[in-house]
Design a protein around this motif. Structure first.
Motif, short mmCIF file in Angstrom:
data_model
loop_
_atom_site.label_atom_id
_atom_site.label_comp_id
_atom_site.label_asym_id
_atom_site.label_seq_id
_atom_site.Cartn_x
_atom_site.Cartn_y
_atom_site.Cartn_z
N ILE A 12 -12.31 6.09 -4.30
CA ILE A 12 -11.78 5.20 -3.28
C ILE A 12 -12.52 3.87 -3.38
CG2 ILE A 12 -11.15 5.01 -0.85
CD1 ILE A 12 -10.19 7.56 -2.39
N GLU A 13 -11.78 2.78 -3.52
CA GLU A 13 -12.40 1.49 -3.82
C GLU A 13 -11.94 0.40 -2.84
OE1 GLU A 13 -14.72 1.31 -5.94
OE2 GLU A 13 -14.42 3.19 -7.05
N ASP A 14 -12.87 -0.53 -2.53
CA ASP A 14 -12.50 -1.74 -1.80
C ASP A 14 -12.16 -2.84 -2.81
OD1 ASP A 14 -14.95 -2.49 -2.82
OD2 ASP A 14 -15.99 -2.42 -0.90
N VAL A 15 -12.02 -4.08 -2.36
CA VAL A 15 -11.61 -5.16 -3.26
C VAL A 15 -12.64 -5.37 -4.37
CG1 VAL A 15 -11.13 -7.62 -3.42
CG2 VAL A 15 -10.26 -6.32 -1.47
N ALA A 16 -13.92 -5.39 -4.01
CA ALA A 16 -14.97 -5.58 -5.02
C ALA A 16 -14.99 -4.41 -6.00
CB ALA A 16 -16.33 -5.72 -4.34
N GLY A 17 -14.84 -3.21 -5.47
CA GLY A 17 -14.83 -2.03 -6.33
C GLY A 17 -13.66 -2.03 -7.30
N LEU A 18 -12.51 -2.53 -6.84
CA LEU A 18 -11.33 -2.58 -7.71
C LEU A 18 -11.56 -3.53 -8.88
CD1 LEU A 18 -8.42 -1.79 -8.30
CD2 LEU A 18 -7.68 -3.63 -6.77
N SER A 19 -12.25 -4.63 -8.63
CA SER A 19 -12.57 -5.56 -9.72
C SER A 19 -13.43 -4.88 -10.78
CB SER A 19 -13.30 -6.78 -9.15
OG SER A 19 -13.69 -7.66 -10.19
N ASN A 158 -1.74 -1.32 -1.95
CA ASN A 158 -0.71 -1.67 -0.95
C ASN A 158 -0.12 -0.40 -0.33
OD1 ASN A 158 -1.16 -4.31 -1.82
ND2 ASN A 158 0.57 -4.26 -3.24
N ILE A 159 -0.99 0.48 0.11
CA ILE A 159 -0.56 1.77 0.65
C ILE A 159 -0.03 1.59 2.07
CG2 ILE A 159 -1.28 4.12 1.19
CD1 ILE A 159 -3.57 3.68 -0.89
N ASP A 172 14.24 2.11 9.04
CA ASP A 172 14.01 1.84 10.46
C ASP A 172 12.67 2.38 10.95
OD1 ASP A 172 16.49 0.63 10.66
OD2 ASP A 172 17.52 2.50 11.15
N LEU A 173 11.93 3.05 10.08
CA LEU A 173 10.66 3.64 10.49
C LEU A 173 9.58 2.57 10.63
CD1 LEU A 173 10.56 6.77 8.14
CD2 LEU A 173 11.31 6.68 10.52
N LYS A 174 8.69 2.76 11.60
CA LYS A 174 7.57 1.84 11.79
C LYS A 174 6.52 2.12 10.72
CE LYS A 174 4.37 0.12 15.31
NZ LYS A 174 3.89 0.25 16.72
N THR A 175 6.01 1.05 10.10
CA THR A 175 5.11 1.17 8.96
C THR A 175 3.70 0.70 9.32
OG1 THR A 175 6.91 0.85 7.38
CG2 THR A 175 4.69 0.42 6.59
N PHE A 176 2.68 1.42 8.81
CA PHE A 176 1.28 1.08 9.01
C PHE A 176 0.62 0.91 7.65
CE2 PHE A 176 2.81 3.64 12.49
CZ PHE A 176 2.31 3.01 13.63
N SER A 177 -0.09 -0.20 7.48
CA SER A 177 -0.77 -0.46 6.21
C SER A 177 -2.14 0.21 6.18
CB SER A 177 -0.94 -1.97 6.00
OG SER A 177 0.32 -2.60 5.91
N HIS A 178 -2.58 0.52 4.97
CA HIS A 178 -3.88 1.16 4.76
C HIS A 178 -4.67 0.36 3.74
CE1 HIS A 178 -6.87 4.31 4.48
NE2 HIS A 178 -6.69 4.40 3.17
N ALA A 217 -3.73 11.19 9.77
CA ALA A 217 -4.88 10.79 10.58
C ALA A 217 -4.67 9.39 11.16
CB ALA A 217 -6.15 10.84 9.74
N LYS A 218 -4.11 8.48 10.36
CA LYS A 218 -3.86 7.11 10.82
C LYS A 218 -2.86 7.11 11.97
CE LYS A 218 -3.37 2.49 8.84
NZ LYS A 218 -4.79 2.15 9.00
N LEU A 219 -1.97 8.09 11.97
CA LEU A 219 -0.97 8.21 13.03
C LEU A 219 -1.48 9.04 14.20
CD1 LEU A 219 2.18 8.76 10.79
CD2 LEU A 219 1.50 6.66 11.97
N GLY A 220 -2.75 9.49 14.11
CA GLY A 220 -3.36 10.23 15.21
C GLY A 220 -2.97 11.69 15.29
#
Length: 225
Positions: A12-19, A158-159, A172-178, A217-220
């Motif tokens: 699992i990587e952040d922006v710096a890790g992806l570079s 862009n998950i 029509d579904l509500k979308t949440f970014s990760h 989990a993001k949706l609770g």
């Protein structure tokens, strides 16, 4: 249908890790792009007891996930229903092409999609012991790489997650970014030591990671760290 078990490890990587990951791919490995980047869409299914969730959270070695998968954003591919089977860190996938629902994925609501999906699965002699229903929609962009000796490397970015509403259509579904990106390496059992050497320059430890559980989990709906 490929029943050969293989390893799958994730980082699992952040922006710096992806570079750092991209530098590792191009400078340390022999990997090259094998497909164009594409959008991956998955509707996950589970039974009314959420057995797939419980087995994963409980650390059950032998478990499975069910999903309807297609590729593309506007012009989509023929969907496949996939049964992903895990035995510890090894896994394999059964895949069934569902031609009948390609042109109705965005026309019908999710209850109808689920019904048509399971109806066509009967033609493949696929019958589930328990009633299953859609539980989560996941969408992301994937990059594909492969080394000269067949080690597969993918990067997911862009998950997005969408909570399922059975009487709603997909758009029509509500979308949440990760936030964050996922590096996944897939390889044959015989390549375990080779991959251990390959990932050493990353100075990072593989982690268990499930988009299905992260999304819920993001949706609770579950607790997943």
């Amino acid at each position: 249908m490929n029943l050969n078990y293989r390893y799958e490890i994730k980082f699992i990587e952040d922006v710096a890790g992806l570079s750092n990951i991209m530098q590792w791919i191009y400078c340390t490995t022999s990997a090259n792009k094998v497909y164009k980047d594409r959008v991956v869409n998955s509707i996950y299914f589970d039974d009314t007891s959420f057995s797939s969730v419980k087995d994963n959270l409980g650390g059950i070695a032998q478990r499975r996930k069910l999903r309807l998968r297609w590729y593309g954003d506007n012009e989509i591919s023929v969907p496949n229903f996939e049964e992903k089977i895990k035995n510890g860190r090894l896994g394999y996938k059964k895949s069934y092409q569902l031609n009948s629902i390609k042109n109705s994925l965005f026309k019908n609501n999710l209850e109808k999609i689920s019904y048509d999906c399971q109806k066509e699965l009967l033609d493949h002699n696929v019958i589930f012991d328990n009633h299953i229903t859609p539980t989560l929609l996941v969408k992301y962009k994937r990059e594909y790489f492969q080394t000269y000796d067949g080690i597969r490397i993918t990067i997911d970015q862009n998950i997005q997650f969408s909570e399922i509403q059975l009487y709603s259509k997909i758009n029509d579904l509500k979308t949440f970014s990760h936030e964050g990106s996922i590096l996944e390496i897939k390889f044959d059992q015989s390549q375990k030591e080779k991959v251990a050497q390959l990932i050493r320059p990353l100075h990072s430890t593989p982690k268990r990671h499930s988009k299905y559980l992260i999304g819920l989990a993001k949706l609770g709906q579950v607790v997943y760290l």
